[in-house]
Design an enzyme around this catalytic site. Structure first.
Site, mmCIF file in Angstrom:
data_model
loop_
_atom_site.group_PDB
_atom_site.id
_atom_site.type_symbol
_atom_site.label_atom_id
_atom_site.label_comp_id
_atom_site.label_asym_id
_atom_site.label_seq_id
_atom_site.Cartn_x
_atom_site.Cartn_y
_atom_site.Cartn_z
ATOM 1 N N LYS A 187 10.019 3.550 6.154
ATOM 2 C CA LYS A 187 10.638 2.828 5.041
ATOM 3 C C LYS A 187 12.100 3.484 4.545
ATOM 4 O O LYS A 187 12.084 4.824 4.659
ATOM 5 C CB LYS A 187 9.771 2.430 3.875
ATOM 6 C CG LYS A 187 8.625 1.578 4.262
ATOM 7 C CD LYS A 187 8.883 0.359 4.799
ATOM 8 C CE LYS A 187 7.872 -0.248 5.849
ATOM 9 N NZ LYS A 187 6.610 -0.453 5.301
HETATM 10 C C1 LIG Z 1 5.320 -1.451 5.511
HETATM 11 C C2 LIG Z 1 5.112 -2.912 4.977
HETATM 12 C C3 LIG Z 1 3.813 -3.062 4.313
HETATM 13 C C4 LIG Z 1 2.603 -2.153 3.919
HETATM 14 O O1 LIG Z 1 2.906 -0.976 3.436
HETATM 15 P P1 LIG Z 1 2.095 0.445 3.624
HETATM 16 O O2 LIG Z 1 2.759 1.384 2.869
HETATM 17 O O3 LIG Z 1 2.302 0.925 5.091
HETATM 18 O O4 LIG Z 1 0.826 0.090 3.476
HETATM 19 C C5 LIG Z 1 3.488 -4.537 3.615
HETATM 20 N N1 LIG Z 1 4.403 -5.496 4.032
HETATM 21 C C6 LIG Z 1 5.621 -5.187 4.791
HETATM 22 C C7 LIG Z 1 6.450 -6.305 5.056
HETATM 23 C C8 LIG Z 1 5.893 -3.732 5.295
HETATM 24 O O5 LIG Z 1 6.944 -3.614 5.881
#
Ligand SMILES: *Cc1c(COP(=O)(O)O)cnc(C)c1O
Length: 383
Positions: A187
């Site tokens: 992210k």
């Molecule tokens: C990354 C992501 C998640 C989940 O996040 P994690 O930290 O990997 O559990 C949920 N929704 C979207 C759209 C994402 O890109």
């Protein structure tokens, strides 16, 4: 330069500075490595970032979504409207709390949930909406909250990809109902794994703390009670220190991503990919944090499939990904009655999308290299 001397370009790679690495070492030596002072600092920094709203950290952006639903009172018998063009966590958490996900197709231009269709999908059982800001592009926030208010619905924003995105100059997280961020390694801002919930008031913040750690409340030196069923979702101080170390770089990260995204648009102007009809994202340089650069392939005009296309990129030393296949076509969801044809835009998108490299350590010449490769493959395999 020969092919073999060009380093492999992954589609994503985190940027962690030396000060943060040193800071992590300090945390490890400090004697307090799980949730503690670093988390307090991280939560304070996140809260400031979100205009002073209460923020609580978690160990993932999946936990935040699930607990966001619980705090909003979503459970058995409730419907939650969301998009099938997302990471499967978005709707898995709806089942996790005993509610039912109701999918609505996407707008093919934004690739986000179509708000007109959303409004039509509201029933007396609808309790909440989970909008997703795919690749960091928010939905029309005015329209979203107009719908939510009119129908008295809670909103749990899946802003996992939208840390640092804005709406009309205000940061995502500063406005709205409950907002969920992810700090997964890929992210825009990472704590290795992790997430945060932006909440409306202290009452919700206390609930978040309880759900995060076994429903426990401590008082004084030895007081302890458990009055709600919580889980184990707290963030370690090692992770929080990584997240804290990223915060001062966020604006630069986003500026660099925007620069690279602009280079992609320039690189795809007038080439074989454009002629063949490779689909580009909406060119929003106002609100999006450019978390990813997602193209769609005109598969009917190519003599190779998507895997073949990705293989061709790999042969040229370029990594790529897929974000995301339509959720409702996964086995778990088919078993619940979803099937092909229900959400045609999300299906077409999910079957044809390819994620191109986009991360802060790249430069514009890397983007040019990717565009050249895509154009070359389109030239070679275009029908
Ligand atoms: C990354 C992501 C998640 C989940 O996040 P994690 O930290 O990997 O559990 C949920 N929704 C979207 C759209 C994402 O890109």
């Amino acid at each position: 330069m020969s092919q073999s001397t060009v380093p492999f370009l992954p589609f994503v790679k985190p940027e962690i500075d030396e000060e943060t690495i040193q800071g992590v070492a300090d945390v490890l030596r400090s004697g307090w490595i799980t949730t503690g002072p670093q988390n307090q600092k991280f939560e304070a920094a996140l809260s400031e970032f979100c205009g002073g709203r209460p923020v609580r950290t978690f160990n993932s952006g999946t936990a935040t979504l699930e607990i966001g639903l619980r705090i909003a009172g979503v459970g058995e018998g409730d419907e939650v409207i969301t998009t099938p063009a997302s990471w499967v966590a978005t709707s898995n958490v709806v089942y996790e709390v005993g509610a039912t996900p109701v999918f609505v197709d996407i707008d093919p231009a934004t690739r986000n949930i179509d708000l007109d269709l959303l409004e039509k999908a509201i029933t007396p059982r609808t309790k909440a909406i989970i909008p997703v800001y795919l690749s960091g592009l928010p939905v029309d926030m005015d329209r979203l909250y107009e719908i939510a208010r009119a129908h008295k619905l809670r909103v749990i924003e899946d802003a996992a990809q939208a840390f640092g995105s804005t709406w009309k100059g205000e940061r995502i997280g500063k406005l709205g109902d409950i907002v969920s961020f992810s700090f997964h390694a890929n992210k825009n801002l990472t704590s290795i794994e992790g997430g945060a919930l932006v909440l409306n008031n202290e009452e919700e913040a206390v609930l978040a703390q309880k759900y995060r750690l076994q429903g426990i409340t401590r008082t004084g030196f030895d007081g302890m009670d458990c009055d709600l069923l919580g889980g184990k979702y707290n963030l370690t101080d090692v992770a929080a220190r990584v997240g804290l170390g990223q915060m001062p770089h966020l604006e630069r990260f986003i500026a660099q991503r925007k620069k690279l995204a602009r280079a992609y648009f320039a690189g795809f102007e007038g080439g074989a990919a454009a002629r063949l009809g490779v689909g580009l994202p909406l060119a929003d340089f106002e609100n999006s944090n450019w978390h990813m650069f997602l193209i769609t392939l005109p598969l009917e005009k190519l003599s190779i499939d998507r895997a073949g296309f990705m293989g061709q990129l790999k042969e040229r030393g370029i990594g790529s990904g897929v974000h995301y296949p339509a959720i409702h076509l996964f086995s778990l969801y088919r078993a619940k009655g979803f099937k092909e044809g229900m959400f045609p835009h999300a299906e077409r998108y999910g079957a044809s999308t390819v994620t191109l490299p986009l991360f802060t350590l790249m430069n514009e010449s890397d983007v040019e290299r990717v565009c050249r490769a895509v154009n070359e493959i389109c030239e070679q395999y275009g029908k």
